[in-house]
Design a protein around this motif. Structure first.
Motif, PDB file in Angstrom:
ATOM      1  N   SER A   1       0.819  -1.207   0.000  1.00  0.00           N
ATOM      2  CA  SER A   1       0.000   0.000   0.000  1.00  0.00           C
ATOM      3  C   SER A   1       0.854   1.259   0.000  1.00  0.00           C
ATOM      4  O   SER A   1       0.522   2.241  -0.670  1.00  0.00           O
ATOM      5  CB  SER A   1      -0.929  -0.010   1.217  1.00  0.00           C
ATOM      6  N   PHE A   2       1.942   1.255   0.748  1.00  0.00           N
ATOM      7  CA  PHE A   2       2.816   2.418   0.757  1.00  0.00           C
ATOM      8  C   PHE A   2       3.487   2.641  -0.596  1.00  0.00           C
ATOM      9  O   PHE A   2       3.885   3.758  -0.919  1.00  0.00           O
ATOM     10  CB  PHE A   2       3.884   2.267   1.844  1.00  0.00           C
ATOM     11  N   ARG A   3       3.618   1.586  -1.398  1.00  0.00           N
ATOM     12  CA  ARG A   3       4.343   1.682  -2.658  1.00  0.00           C
ATOM     13  C   ARG A   3       3.441   1.753  -3.894  1.00  0.00           C
ATOM     14  O   ARG A   3       3.892   2.121  -4.971  1.00  0.00           O
ATOM     15  CB  ARG A   3       5.278   0.477  -2.793  1.00  0.00           C
ATOM     16  N   MET A   4       2.170   1.409  -3.722  1.00  0.00           N
ATOM     17  CA  MET A   4       1.322   1.192  -4.896  1.00  0.00           C
ATOM     18  C   MET A   4       1.080   2.448  -5.724  1.00  0.00           C
ATOM     19  O   MET A   4       0.812   2.367  -6.928  1.00  0.00           O
ATOM     20  CB  MET A   4      -0.017   0.590  -4.467  1.00  0.00           C
ATOM     21  N   SER A   5       1.172   3.605  -5.108  1.00  0.00           N
ATOM     22  CA  SER A   5       0.927   4.846  -5.859  1.00  0.00           C
ATOM     23  C   SER A   5       1.943   5.052  -6.970  1.00  0.00           C
ATOM     24  O   SER A   5       1.708   5.833  -7.900  1.00  0.00           O
ATOM     25  CB  SER A   5       0.925   6.045  -4.921  1.00  0.00           C
ATOM     26  N   THR A   6       3.078   4.360  -6.889  1.00  0.00           N
ATOM     27  CA  THR A   6       4.120   4.508  -7.912  1.00  0.00           C
ATOM     28  C   THR A   6       4.036   3.413  -8.969  1.00  0.00           C
ATOM     29  O   THR A   6       4.803   3.443  -9.931  1.00  0.00           O
ATOM     30  CB  THR A   6       5.522   4.472  -7.276  1.00  0.00           C
ATOM     31  N   TRP A   7       3.137   2.449  -8.786  1.00  0.00           N
ATOM     32  CA  TRP A   7       3.060   1.331  -9.727  1.00  0.00           C
ATOM     33  C   TRP A   7       2.427   1.767 -11.046  1.00  0.00           C
ATOM     34  O   TRP A   7       1.457   2.545 -11.064  1.00  0.00           O
ATOM     35  CB  TRP A   7       2.242   0.184  -9.132  1.00  0.00           C
ATOM     36  N   SER A   8       2.931   1.194 -12.107  1.00  0.00           N
ATOM     37  CA  SER A   8       2.354   1.449 -13.426  1.00  0.00           C
ATOM     38  C   SER A   8       1.080   0.629 -13.612  1.00  0.00           C
ATOM     39  O   SER A   8       0.800  -0.293 -12.844  1.00  0.00           O
ATOM     40  CB  SER A   8       3.351   1.061 -14.526  1.00  0.00           C
ATOM     41  N   ARG A   9       0.323   0.966 -14.618  1.00  0.00           N
ATOM     42  CA  ARG A   9      -0.873   0.196 -14.968  1.00  0.00           C
ATOM     43  C   ARG A   9      -0.518  -1.271 -15.190  1.00  0.00           C
ATOM     44  O   ARG A   9      -1.208  -2.175 -14.716  1.00  0.00           O
ATOM     45  CB  ARG A   9      -1.488   0.800 -16.230  1.00  0.00           C
ATOM     46  N   GLU A  10       0.601  -1.489 -15.872  1.00  0.00           N
ATOM     47  CA  GLU A  10       1.030  -2.861 -16.173  1.00  0.00           C
ATOM     48  C   GLU A  10       1.402  -3.609 -14.899  1.00  0.00           C
ATOM     49  O   GLU A  10       1.105  -4.804 -14.762  1.00  0.00           O
ATOM     50  CB  GLU A  10       2.221  -2.840 -17.147  1.00  0.00           C
ATOM     51  N   ARG A  11       2.019  -2.919 -13.956  1.00  0.00           N
ATOM     52  CA  ARG A  11       2.404  -3.561 -12.693  1.00  0.00           C
ATOM     53  C   ARG A  11       1.156  -3.957 -11.899  1.00  0.00           C
ATOM     54  O   ARG A  11       1.106  -5.046 -11.313  1.00  0.00           O
ATOM     55  CB  ARG A  11       3.279  -2.615 -11.874  1.00  0.00           C
ATOM     56  N   VAL A  12       0.177  -3.087 -11.865  1.00  0.00           N
ATOM     57  CA  VAL A  12      -1.056  -3.420 -11.155  1.00  0.00           C
ATOM     58  C   VAL A  12      -1.720  -4.645 -11.774  1.00  0.00           C
ATOM     59  O   VAL A  12      -2.116  -5.586 -11.074  1.00  0.00           O
ATOM     60  CB  VAL A  12      -2.029  -2.217 -11.160  1.00  0.00           C
ATOM     61  N   LEU A  13      -1.834  -4.659 -13.088  1.00  0.00           N
ATOM     62  CA  LEU A  13      -2.478  -5.789 -13.766  1.00  0.00           C
ATOM     63  C   LEU A  13      -1.726  -7.096 -13.536  1.00  0.00           C
ATOM     64  O   LEU A  13      -2.338  -8.157 -13.396  1.00  0.00           O
ATOM     65  CB  LEU A  13      -2.583  -5.512 -15.265  1.00  0.00           C
ATOM     66  N   ALA A  14      -0.401  -7.012 -13.475  1.00  0.00           N
ATOM     67  CA  ALA A  14       0.409  -8.219 -13.319  1.00  0.00           C
ATOM     68  C   ALA A  14       0.476  -8.715 -11.882  1.00  0.00           C
ATOM     69  O   ALA A  14       0.926  -9.840 -11.637  1.00  0.00           O
ATOM     70  CB  ALA A  14       1.829  -7.957 -13.828  1.00  0.00           C
ATOM     71  N   SER A  15       0.011  -7.907 -10.920  1.00  0.00           N
ATOM     72  CA  SER A  15       0.175  -8.241  -9.508  1.00  0.00           C
ATOM     73  C   SER A  15      -1.026  -8.951  -8.901  1.00  0.00           C
ATOM     74  O   SER A  15      -1.010  -9.289  -7.714  1.00  0.00           O
ATOM     75  CB  SER A  15       0.468  -6.967  -8.697  1.00  0.00           C
ATOM     76  N   PHE A  16      -2.072  -9.177  -9.678  1.00  0.00           N
ATOM     77  CA  PHE A  16      -3.280  -9.815  -9.160  1.00  0.00           C
ATOM     78  C   PHE A  16      -3.847 -10.747 -10.216  1.00  0.00           C
ATOM     79  O   PHE A  16      -4.039 -10.348 -11.363  1.00  0.00           O
ATOM     80  CB  PHE A  16      -4.310  -8.746  -8.777  1.00  0.00           C
ATOM     81  N   GLU A  17      -4.100 -11.991  -9.832  1.00  0.00           N
ATOM     82  CA  GLU A  17      -4.647 -12.988 -10.752  1.00  0.00           C
ATOM     83  C   GLU A  17      -5.890 -13.630 -10.133  1.00  0.00           C
ATOM     84  O   GLU A  17      -5.822 -14.683  -9.507  1.00  0.00           O
ATOM     85  CB  GLU A  17      -3.601 -14.063 -11.070  1.00  0.00           C
ATOM     86  N   PRO A  18      -7.051 -13.001 -10.297  1.00  0.00           N
ATOM     87  CA  PRO A  18      -8.277 -13.568  -9.733  1.00  0.00           C
ATOM     88  C   PRO A  18      -8.911 -14.599 -10.667  1.00  0.00           C
ATOM     89  O   PRO A  18      -8.736 -14.543 -11.887  1.00  0.00           O
ATOM     90  CB  PRO A  18      -9.183 -12.346  -9.590  1.00  0.00           C
ATOM     91  N   GLU A  19      -9.636 -15.523 -10.068  1.00  0.00           N
ATOM     92  CA  GLU A  19     -10.374 -16.529 -10.823  1.00  0.00           C
ATOM     93  C   GLU A  19     -11.837 -16.103 -10.955  1.00  0.00           C
ATOM     94  O   GLU A  19     -12.370 -15.408 -10.104  1.00  0.00           O
ATOM     95  CB  GLU A  19     -10.297 -17.888 -10.111  1.00  0.00           C
ATOM     96  N   ASP A  20     -12.472 -16.549 -12.026  1.00  0.00           N
ATOM     97  CA  ASP A  20     -13.909 -16.365 -12.247  1.00  0.00           C
ATOM     98  C   ASP A  20     -14.325 -14.905 -12.297  1.00  0.00           C
ATOM     99  O   ASP A  20     -15.416 -14.526 -11.840  1.00  0.00           O
ATOM    100  CB  ASP A  20     -14.708 -17.102 -11.162  1.00  0.00           C
ATOM    101  N   VAL A  21     -13.478 -14.067 -12.908  1.00  0.00           N
ATOM    102  CA  VAL A  21     -13.826 -12.654 -13.081  1.00  0.00           C
ATOM    103  C   VAL A  21     -15.004 -12.493 -14.034  1.00  0.00           C
ATOM    104  O   VAL A  21     -15.673 -11.455 -14.040  1.00  0.00           O
ATOM    105  CB  VAL A  21     -12.605 -11.863 -13.585  1.00  0.00           C
ATOM    106  N   HIS A  22     -15.277 -13.529 -14.818  1.00  0.00           N
ATOM    107  CA  HIS A  22     -16.410 -13.447 -15.749  1.00  0.00           C
ATOM    108  C   HIS A  22     -17.711 -13.155 -15.010  1.00  0.00           C
ATOM    109  O   HIS A  22     -18.632 -12.545 -15.587  1.00  0.00           O
ATOM    110  CB  HIS A  22     -16.533 -14.749 -16.550  1.00  0.00           C
ATOM    111  N   ARG A  23     -17.800 -13.564 -13.753  1.00  0.00           N
ATOM    112  CA  ARG A  23     -19.030 -13.297 -12.995  1.00  0.00           C
ATOM    113  C   ARG A  23     -19.226 -11.798 -12.790  1.00  0.00           C
ATOM    114  O   ARG A  23     -20.350 -11.291 -12.865  1.00  0.00           O
ATOM    115  CB  ARG A  23     -18.971 -14.026 -11.657  1.00  0.00           C
ATOM    116  N   LEU A  24     -18.149 -11.080 -12.527  1.00  0.00           N
ATOM    117  CA  LEU A  24     -18.230  -9.632 -12.406  1.00  0.00           C
ATOM    118  C   LEU A  24     -18.528  -9.000 -13.759  1.00  0.00           C
ATOM    119  O   LEU A  24     -19.394  -8.125 -13.873  1.00  0.00           O
ATOM    120  CB  LEU A  24     -16.929  -9.077 -11.837  1.00  0.00           C
ATOM    121  N   ASP A  25     -17.817  -9.433 -14.782  1.00  0.00           N
ATOM    122  CA  ASP A  25     -18.016  -8.867 -16.116  1.00  0.00           C
ATOM    123  C   ASP A  25     -19.455  -9.047 -16.592  1.00  0.00           C
ATOM    124  O   ASP A  25     -20.056  -8.135 -17.162  1.00  0.00           O
ATOM    125  CB  ASP A  25     -17.052  -9.513 -17.107  1.00  0.00           C
ATOM    126  N   GLU A  26     -20.014 -10.219 -16.347  1.00  0.00           N
ATOM    127  CA  GLU A  26     -21.380 -10.490 -16.795  1.00  0.00           C
ATOM    128  C   GLU A  26     -22.389  -9.646 -16.030  1.00  0.00           C
ATOM    129  O   GLU A  26     -23.365  -9.145 -16.602  1.00  0.00           O
ATOM    130  CB  GLU A  26     -21.691 -11.975 -16.635  1.00  0.00           C
TER     131      GLU A  26
END
Length: 309
Positions: free
Chosen positions: A81-106
């Motif tokens: 949390s202290f470091r996340m403000s400096t993360w790039s869009r790509e870093r954020v996307l690469a740092s989390f791998e959730p399953e079944d996101v299709h439920r949110l998308d739908e």
């Protein structure tokens, strides 16, 4: 003076930790976690007590190791949390791998709106930033902290990640604004696994009585939005894992209170399975079960960073 020192400590964290090389920051926060764990203060003892309820079959040695891992997981949250403000869009996307996101998308594609409801697991701010980066801005709420400057820092931090943050208390019509966002097909994210007040919804969590906030279920029942429980965990890699669970539907019959109670219990069941599977990533350093309530103030190493109901 104590409040000013607390605010100064967090200000220093956000200003300095993000400038450290990542391996140095990781070692530093692992060291802080181990130091706090060895001191066995009230919050560590509370975490240990909570974990014994999660894993009643575990030996003393296993609970000790699990508590140490839990403190490291908790401090990983703070380091990120202290470091996340400096993360790039790509870093954020690469740092989390959730399953079944299709439920949110739908749910969002249907125009109903959705309530993502999370327990205090993993790094809910990272999950939120990931959702925003994917193109789904959302609204959340935050409990007011003391000093006020510290609350403002947390709000600014989360707004910087792309979230709309409403105050849980002291704000005009917060619940109405959340309902408005959902009726417009928007997304609301709430951390909601602990509410020991008289207004909390009675539930059974891992076999014992507890209370949870009514907010997530009440908003979904009121607006018709999809109520989607989420669990988060670390698996020893730099990437956080998670799962969007099946929608919790509103019962067809019953009063509003009965529907909210049934939906909240259903969430508690989902979260209970997630906590039992990944107990070291449940950051519950406060009293949780009703059997543990005592007429004395709670102490913790750090304040609840979310405080969302």
């Amino acid at each position: 003076m104590k409040e000013n020192l607390t605010d100064s400590a967090y200000a220093a964290g956000w200003a300095l930790v993000k400038r450290l090389p990542e391996p140095v920051a990781t070692r530093l926060f692992d060291g802080i976690a181990d130091f706090v764990w060895r001191r066995r203060g009230k919050s560590v003892l509370r975490l240990e007590s909570n974990l014994r309820r999660v894993r009643p079959e575990a030996t003393d040695a296993e609970i000790t190791a699990l508590t140490r891992a839990g403190m490291r997981s908790y401090m990983r949250y703070w380091c990120e949390s202290f470091r996340m403000s400096t993360w790039s869009r790509e870093r954020v996307l690469a740092s989390f791998e959730p399953e079944d996101v299709h439920r949110l998308d739908e749910a969002m594609a249907s125009g109903r709106g959705a309530v993502l409801a999370l327990p205090h697991m993993g790094n809910w701010d990272l999950a939120g930033a990931w959702v925003v980066v994917r193109g789904m801005p959302f609204t959340t709420v935050a409990e007011r902290l003391k000093p006020e400057k510290l609350f403002d820092r947390f709000v600014a931090y989360r707004e910087g990640l792309g979230m709309e943050v409403l105050p849980l208390t002291g704000g005009a019509g917060t619940l109405g604004k959340l309902a408005q966002r959902l009726r417009a097909g928007g997304l609301v994210c709430l951390v909601g696994d602990r509410d020991l007040s008289a207004s909390g919804v009675p539930v059974e969590f891992l076999g014992e009585a507890a209370r949870m906030p009514a907010g997530p279920a009440a908003l979904a029942a009121q607006t018709g939005a999809a109520l989607l429980p989420v669990t988060l965990w670390y698996d020893g890699t730099p990437v956080m894992k998670g799962r969007v669970h099946e929608e919790v539907p509103a019962p067809a019959e019953g009063s509003k209170r009965e529907k909210v109670a049934a939906m909240t219990q259903a969430m508690a069941d989902v979260w209970g399975e997630g906590v039992r599977a990944h107990p070291g990533d449940w950051h519950m350093l406060q009293r949780f079960w009703l059997a543990d309530l005592e007429p004395r103030p709670e102490e913790s190493v750090l304040p609840d960073p979310q405080g969302v109901q």
